[in-house]
Design an enzyme around this catalytic site. Structure first.
Site, short mmCIF file in Angstrom:
data_model
loop_
_atom_site.label_atom_id
_atom_site.label_comp_id
_atom_site.label_asym_id
_atom_site.label_seq_id
_atom_site.Cartn_x
_atom_site.Cartn_y
_atom_site.Cartn_z
N ASP A 541 44.89 38.87 41.76
CA ASP A 541 44.37 40.22 41.78
C ASP A 541 43.84 40.54 43.18
O ASP A 541 43.21 39.71 43.83
CB ASP A 541 43.24 40.35 40.75
CG ASP A 541 42.61 41.72 40.76
OD1 ASP A 541 43.33 42.71 40.52
OD2 ASP A 541 41.39 41.81 41.04
N HIS A 544 45.84 41.30 48.65
CA HIS A 544 45.84 41.71 50.06
C HIS A 544 44.43 41.75 50.65
O HIS A 544 44.28 41.79 51.86
CB HIS A 544 46.50 43.08 50.20
CG HIS A 544 45.88 44.14 49.36
ND1 HIS A 544 46.10 44.21 48.00
CD2 HIS A 544 45.03 45.15 49.66
CE1 HIS A 544 45.42 45.23 47.50
NE2 HIS A 544 44.76 45.81 48.49
N ASP A 668 48.95 49.40 36.03
CA ASP A 668 48.14 50.36 36.79
C ASP A 668 49.01 51.48 37.37
O ASP A 668 48.66 52.08 38.37
CB ASP A 668 47.36 49.64 37.90
CG ASP A 668 48.23 48.75 38.76
OD1 ASP A 668 49.47 48.77 38.60
OD2 ASP A 668 47.67 48.01 39.59
#
Length: 1530
Positions: A541, A544, A668
């Site tokens: 999760d 980045h 999402d």
């Protein structure tokens, strides 16, 4: 190493600099080993892969080189990312360096190399990463990455554990084989799955006993044959996590992160301002931009102005001046003036303030921490002021200057403050606008305590020690640098309010190392390992924003307990280059890509194309000419895994795009009903399912949920009985994917795609290149409710049997009705469609859809191409090596090469090289021509190339390759066997393959044939070449290029024998093929080094019979009309004889070979048909002596047939030839200003420039290389005499007196350096024969002695190195070394040697033979040898460079006197241009010459015999010279 690990060997090629050699068709690719099924006999602890790191011999990094990798050396050895194992690099000069590294476990690994550079400085390469993928199985059955079908489930919506069995049974029935769980841990107060309250406890609402949860999860999943991965949340924890009170240092607070103090204060003030809006008279319910403007004005006056945040930025001027005065009053004797550097202008306030800041700032740079945390070192500040003013200067003056300096320093800091304040107002305004005004925002309504004006950037609480804490909340930043922690002191994002914050998540602070936050590291390691034990894989999760070192460490810990961990992530870096960093460092196996992102059908088509797989008809990768061929033995069949080549070359590791997990929709992202239409659910899903990648979906997509669900606020559960949606169709699509995987050896390699976009339609043809079976999908999208009428153009599937499998459309049957308890979808129905019409004939099937194929429809067909199967695939790629077994080098010359003049000659003008429309003419008629044209097409899989188009259009190329061999097979039955192999393979393809697969099979057959022929040639060479690098093997293959049969020329007038071309194609044909000097310069490299002793002998005898005037002909013309205008050819001939005697088996016997002389011994010129021709015999021993004796007595003649018919450019005087020995020195002189008798033989040709008949480089007098060659010849015969093998001892001079051959040799020895050396110091000029007024370069050897133009004696040219190689004893080692080093700097180019010193006024480095200008120097290419860089000279130069370095430089040789790795790497560096050239040359050879600095010269012969041969001579020196034999060189 076991046999299975041998099969699983992977070749990892490294460049000269130690970098990976990457795929030329992939940018920002990553190095990933293949994911393939393990052998049946594989046992835990066996080697997964044997990775062979390969460096070229004597690579730069091999000098004191050590290879370091963190791959553990045994299965039982734990992996530590920072522990690297050392492998010393041992290098030879000609064999690839191989470092085998067994790999026992999957993971993310790296390597680097340390070495010493040419300046003896230690160097280290960067770290290079490679990933070993996990091996996934279900019930011990291998699961390929491209057969993964994932479904995401929101764990809290499944309901209690008793629901799980039915729920996951339902998912399994849809054909999914992996579950993606959102976090199953105990959630925080927001109830978001990603806001975890306790990482070490499972959700108590599902698992009453947390300790039993892992077993319960695994039991249910195993029952339904499902793998599982979970999100791991490493960046943050829930804002109410109780453990933070014990360890607040786990977050970013004012104590652990003082740079956040100002942001914490600002955040508190903004929240207080939010609470006080009403009493401040400001809008509480913000409805307009005017309301927002009032709010921002209020923030400025009530928050920012009052906070005086500028104090966090600047130096406190007032306090600094007070401290300066105090220090001043303490006494001047305590502070010494500083010496200000000269480059600081003390009269410039800007310069002085910059210097003051650098010297006196107590911090390395200005900081933002506490108020006025920026401070000066007062004593240093005062010392600077003392340096400016006298010590008796009034302090007020000093103080004033100090104030000016401080103000100047603060200017930039105030500017930074102003910028940040502007950002605060802008960012706050934008966020309020989104939250309360924007149509696409949540429109939160009035400001309340629960919904404050600004989201809290910090979570505030009292810790267990009673201290107030404010911990930074996590979030994300638009366009932020993922490698920068935005909560660290490298960012001001929290102060500038740039973070889109998640108020329910506290950002975790790991620090740079474990010791910075041990409690956090311990917790997260335990959490990670428990998750790895329970689940097959992780989705990272917020990957980045995960600090790389954190992700690395936690994944390393996870892989300790689950080596086969499958890791996926969704990166929002916005950069493929950044994605690469995360994939490499973390070992991410698949990157998530989303099909719901595209905004139109065209963009969806592009995305499907990207993840669909290799295009149909893709070209099979083959090594071709880019690899070293192991040729010491016949190759073992199927030695290596999944290798198409018949050679013993393992699969090469090359960069590839990161593997994709292509999802029709993620949890999402918005649902089709929101972004497009609900009907688009079906075609979108089918398109994704047909892609050759891992695929996935979110639960609710198949069920046609109306919108994306809120992970935080949604509390309804999944319905266990709902069968609405496309689930049954998904099961069929997943069944197709499973079948495709089961029928494939390597699903990544075997499966190919063709994707077509036409309006609302996207079609996909998926095809197994090995079996010929495939599937075809027609999908009609429905991006909006309004659409144009469209019927797909008829689909033509050539050569395929097509069967309809199913056709469906998705229809909406009602409106969505919300259920308070369960999640539900929009009512839909999957409706069967009438199958599209199929029109079938022998050659093709046509599919037609009609109006009934409405938007939201799909149709699926199975396909099969008859005759295309595994047996055909195996047939076309096997047997070429065996078919080549009996071919000799002349067969291979015909099979591989033949330039246009040669092919025309062989066919009596009927057949030429092949021409490809829109591409051009091949350089060779043989397979090398096709290899040149095809190799980059193959390696880049460029199916749109003109060659592929041509092959799809017809079978002409197939027929040409086979039929052109007829004329050669007529003389070689052995070649007929290989021709039959080609014919049978092409016939099989003609019979079975449809036109669109013709490029695939053609490239495969030609590639396999080329490899077999190339292998057979190398196999025919000497063992040293069989073992050598790709470069050496490529050099040796120029021997096959250059030597072959010709109809119109030979070495003999009446007998056809193979002859050597000087170069291709310019010097390949008729009388222009065989040149005396060229043949014997190339003799050793192209004939002796490869072991072609018979050809070598034939060439000696062929030229020996034409000896006339004591000279060897320049142009042989098969002995019919030889021309004698070369003063050097005889000396190169004698050198070649010497080399043959020394290196050929029974080489000495050639001295007794007899040749019939072409001309009478009195030099009378007669036609070859005259009865007197060939009437006299001489032995080679007699030939040698005749050359020496004729030179000793002097040679003077006029060329036979002199005049324009012989040479249309030469003036009459030029036909007069004279050669003589100067018996004062023993040196050989000759030539005149009207001719050019050495290799620098360009005659002026331009009437316009008035240079016709004026040689560019006459080189009359004593040419330096001839002296070395003559000395070598005398040394040779004198040694033979000492052994009783040469009876001649004396020669007669022109005056009739005699001199012994030994005295002649000594005379040269005594005088050579006196005549040729130019000392480094003019003080030594008297020791040498020179004119100081003509010297313009010192520490060199003259090119000439006593030439017609005295200044030409003193020119620096590369010819001296020829003399060095032939007779090194003539040179004083240190003088030779000085000359070589000077030449190295001055005249060595990237590929060849400059033929003239660039400082010389005659230097003209660009050769253009077609230029006809007024320029006397260059017109008609007169500057051929006046600067252009000739390649063959480099070989002699490097041989001399090696010899004299070993002779005179301590670190260039070992204790045994052999070349050290130091000198070998220096040689290799100087060969890099040649290595690159021959690899890139369409002619697979080294060019004759280049223009300045290695720029290609279009008038150069593109492959020249001596260019390659002279470099082979360099290698031969190392292999054969006793001085050079060592562990480095054998």
């Amino acid at each position: 190493m076991t046999s299975s690990s041998t099969e699983r060997s992977i070749l990892f090629r490294l460049s000269n600099l130690g970098e990976p050699v990457n795929n030329e068709n992939v940018n920002n690719g990553v190095l990933i080993l293949p994911s393939v099924q393990l052998p049946k006999d594989f046992r835990k602890g066996d080697v997964l892969f044997e990775l062979h790191f390969q460096l070229n011999a004597a690579s730069r990094v091999s000098r004191d080189g050590v290879f370091h990798t963190n791959v553990p050396q045994s299965f039982d050895q734990p992996f530590d990312r920072y522990t690297h194992f050392d492998y010393p690099i041992k290098s030879s000069f000609h064999q690839d360096i191989s470092i085998p590294i067994p790999i026992y476990r999957p993971g993310a690994y790296n390597y680097y190399i340390t070495y010493t550079d040419e300046h003896n400085k230690q160097k280290q390469t960067e770290k290079f990463y490679f990933n070993v993928p996990p091996n996934l199985t279900i019930d011990n059955a291998f699961v390929a990455f491209n057969s993964i079908n994932i479904e995401t489930v929101i764990s809290k919506w499944i309901g209690p554990l008793e629901n799980w069995d039915k729920f996951f049974g339902k998912i399994s029935d849809k054909g999914y084989n992996m579950i993606h769980f959102t976090p199953l841990q105990h959630r925080g107060e927001s109830d978001s799955p990603y806001s975890i309250y306790d990482q070490l406890q499972y959700d108590p609402n599902i698992f009453p006993d947390s300790d039993k949860a892992p077993a319960q999860i695994q039991s249910i999943l195993q029952k339904h044959k499902l793998l599982a991965l979970t999100d791991v949340v490493w960046n943050h924890t829930a804002n109410n996590s109780d453990w933070l009170k014990e360890h607040p240092e786990s977050g970013y607070n004012a104590e652990s992160s003082p740079h956040l103090a100002a942001a914490i204060e600002l955040d508190g003030a903004l929240l207080e301002f939010s609470d006080n809006l009403e009493e401040l008279g400001l809008p509480v319910d913000i409805k307009t931009e005017s309301d927002l403007d009032e709010i921002i004005h209020g923030i400025t006056s009530h928050v920012l102005d009052k906070l005086k945040l500028w104090q966090y930025y600047v130096f406190n001027s007032k306090q600094t001046l007070i401290e300066l005065e105090q220090t001043y009053n303490e006494g001047l004797d305590k502070v010494a003036p500083i010496e200000i550097p000269h480059d600081v202008d003390i009269h410039s306030l800007k310069s002085l303030s910059k210097y003051t800041l650098e010297v006196t700032n107590i911090h390395p740079t200005t900081i933002i921490a506490d108020r006025f945390s920026n401070k000066f070192d007062i004593k240093k500040f005062l010392a600077i002021l003392y340096a400016i003013y006298d010590t008796d200067t009034e302090f007020e003056v000093v103080k004033s200057k100090a104030g000016d300096i401080i103000d100047a320093i603060n200017v930039d800091l105030y500017a930074l403050y102003d910028s940040d304040m502007s950002s605060i107002k802008s960012q706050v305004a934008d966020r309020i606008r989104y939250l309360r005004l924007a149509d696409n925002g949540p429109k939160q309504g009035p400001v309340t305590k629960k919904n404050p004006l600004t989201e809290p950037y910090f979570t505030r609480f009292v810790d267990n020690k009673g201290r107030k804490q404010a911990l930074a909340n996590n979030g994300w930043i638009w366009g932020g640098n993922p490698l920068v922690d935005f909560a660290s002191n490298k960012s001001r994002a929290y102060l500038r309010r740039e973070v889109i914050v998640w108020g329910d998540c506290v950002k975790l602070r790991y620090g740079e190392k474990y010791e910075d936050s041990p409690a956090l590291w311990d917790r997260m390691i335990k959490y990670t390992q428990e998750a790895a034990k329970t689940f097959t894989g992780f989705r990272i999760d917020n990957c980045h924003s995960t600090p790389l070192h954190v992700g690395e460490r936690l994944l390393d810990e996870a892989r300790k307990v689950n080596p086969d961990l499958y890791v996926i992530a969704e990166l929002f870096s916005g950069s493929e280059e950044m994605d690469k960093i995360f994939v490499e460092r973390l070992g991410i196996n698949s990157l998530i890509r989303e099909a719901m992102q595209p905004w139109d059908v065209q963009e969806l088509s592009r995305l499907v194309h990207r993840h669909g797989g290799r295009p149909i008809g893709s070209l099979t990768w083959l090594p071709l000419d880019d690899f070293t061929y192991p040729a010491e033995a016949e190759p073992i069949k199927d030695k290596y895994l999944n290798a198409y080549t018949e050679l013993e070359i393992p699969k090469a590791l090359t960069s590839q795009a990161p593997h994709a997990l292509f999802m029709d929709c993620t949890h999402d992202n918005e649902m089709p009903a929101q972004k497009r239409t609900v009907e688009d659910t079906l075609p979108n899903a089918a398109l994704v399912a047909f892609c050759s990648s891992a695929i996935g979906s979110v639960y609710g997509y198949d069920e046609c949920y109306p919108k994306i669900l809120n992970l935080v606020h949604e509390h309804r559960q999944y319905s266990l009985d709902d069968d609405n949606g496309i689930g049954k169709v998904k099961a069929k699509l997943h069944k197709i994917r499973k079948d495709l995987a089961l029928e494939s050896e390597d699903i990544l390699r075997d499966h190919e795609m063709y994707i077509h976009h036409e309006g609302q339609y996207i079609t996909i043809q998926r095809y197994n290149a090995r079996t010929g079976k495939g599937w075809f999908l027609i999908a009609r999208t429905k991006f909006s409710g309004s659409f144009q009428k469209q019927i797909l153009s008829p689909v033509v599937l050539a050569g395929a049997n097509v069967k309809h499998e199913f056709s469906y459309t998705l229809k909406k049957t009602g409106e969505y009705e919300e259920n308070d308890k369960f999640l539900a979808g929009i009512p839909v129905e999957v409706v069967d469609l009438e199958p599209p019409k199929l029109t079938i004939d022998e050659k093709e099937t046509i599919i037609r859809v009609d109006e009934s194929f409405i938007p939201g429809s799909i149709s699926v067909f199975s396909t099969e191409i008859p005759g295309l199967n595994v047996s055909l695939d195996n047939y076309v790629k096997e047997g070429a090596i065996e078919a080549s077994r009996d071919l000799d080098l002349y067969d291979l010359n015909a099979l591989l090469y033949k330039s246009s003049p040669e092919e025309l000659d062989a066919s009596s003008g009927q057949e030429d090289v092949y021409r490809i429309p829109n591409y051009g003419t091949l350089v060779y008629a043989g397979l090398e021509g096709w290899n040149t044209a095809l190799k980059h097409v193959i390696w880049s899989n460029n199916l749109g190339h003109a060659i592929c188009n041509h092959l799809r259009e017809g079978e002409w190329a197939l027929d040409y390759i086979v039929n052109r061999l007829d004329k050669y097979v007529a003389h070689s039955a052995k070649l007929g066997k290989f021709q039959e192999w080609l014919r049978s393979r092409f016939d099989a393809v003609k019979k079975s393959a449809p036109y669109f697969l013709r490029p695939h099979y053609f490239a495969l057959i030609v590639g396999i044939a080329y490899e077999a022929a190339r292998f057979r040639a190398i196999r025919s060479f000497d063992k040293t070449i069989q073992q050598a690098t790709n470069f050496v093997q490529s050099l040796a293959l120029t021997s096959v290029q250059m030597v072959g049969y010709m109809q119109n020329t030979s070495l003999y007038p009446l007998v056809q024998v193979p002859s050597m071309a000087a170069g291709l194609p310019h010097f390949s044909n008729s009388y222009m093929r065989c040149w005396g000097r060229d043949v014997f310069i190339a003799f050793r490299g192209l004939l002796l080094v490869p072991g072609r002793y018979k050809d070598a002998k034939t060439h000696i005898l062929g030229f020996a019979m034409t000896l006339k005037h004591g000279l060897i002909p320049n142009l042989l013309d098969a002995g019919r009309n030889p021309r004698y205008n070369a003063r050097d050819a005889a000396w190169f001939f004698l050198q070649a004889v010497q080399e043959y005697v020394n290196y050929a088996p029974d080489g000495l016997s050639i001295l007794d070979e007899k040749v019939k002389r072409r001309f009478p011994l009195d030099d009378t010129y007669i036609p070859h048909t005259d009865p007197r021709a060939f009437s006299h015999e001489s032995t080679i021993r007699e030939i040698i002596y005749e050359i020496l004796s004729r030179h000793a007595a002097g040679i003077k003649y006029r060329e036979a047939n002199a005049g324009p018919n012989l040479d249309s450019q030469m003036k009459d005087e030029g036909f007069n030839v004279e050669v003589f020995i100067d018996w004062e020195t023993g040196l050989v002189h000759g030539g005149s200003q009207f001719n050019c008798g050495t290799w620098m033989d360009k005659m002026g040709e331009s009437e316009r420039a008035h240079n016709k008949g004026v040689p560019g480089t006459p080189r009359d007098g004593a040419a330096i290389e001839l002296q070395g060659l003559m000395k070598s010849a005398l040394r040779f015969v004198n040694k033979l005499h000492d052994k009783g093998k040469f009876e001649y001892t004396h020669v007669k001079k022109a005056d009739g007196s005699e001199i012994s051959l030994k005295d002649w040799e000594q005379l040269i020895q005594d005088n050579f350096e006196k005549c040729f050396y130019i000392p480094t110091s003019s003080k030594d000029d008297h020791l040498y024969s020179l004119d100081p007024s003509l010297v313009h370069r010192r520490g060199i050897y003259k090119d000439l002695y006593k030439s017609g133009k005295p200044y030409e004696d003193y020119q620096l040219r590369p010819n001296f190195s020829i003399a060095m190689c032939a007779a090194p004893e003539l040179f004083t080692p240190l003088k030779a070394l000085t000359a070589l080093r000077n030449a190295d700097k001055i005249i060595r180019g990237p590929v060849g040697m400059r033929t003239l010193d660039p400082s010389d006024w005659n230097y003209h480095p660009y050769y253009n033979n077609s230029e006809d200008s007024d320029n006397f120097a260059t017109s008609k290419g007169r500057n051929y040898h006046q600067g252009p860089e000739w390649v063959w000279n480099l070989g002699y130069f490097l041989r001399a460079f090696l010899h004299f370095h070993v002779e005179a430089v301590a670190d260039s040789h070992t204790q045994q006197g052999d070349p050290s790795i130091n000198i070998l790497t220096e040689l290799n560096e100087r060969l890099q241009g040649n290595i690159k050239w021959i690899k890139n040359s369409p002619w697979a050879g080294l060019t004759e010459l280049t223009n300045k600095d290695g720029v290609i010269c279009n008038d150069s012969s593109p492959t020249q015999a001596w260019s390659g041969s002279c470099l082979l001579d360099l290698y031969h020196d190392v292999w054969t010279d006793e001085r050079y034999r060592s562990k480095y060189c054998n």
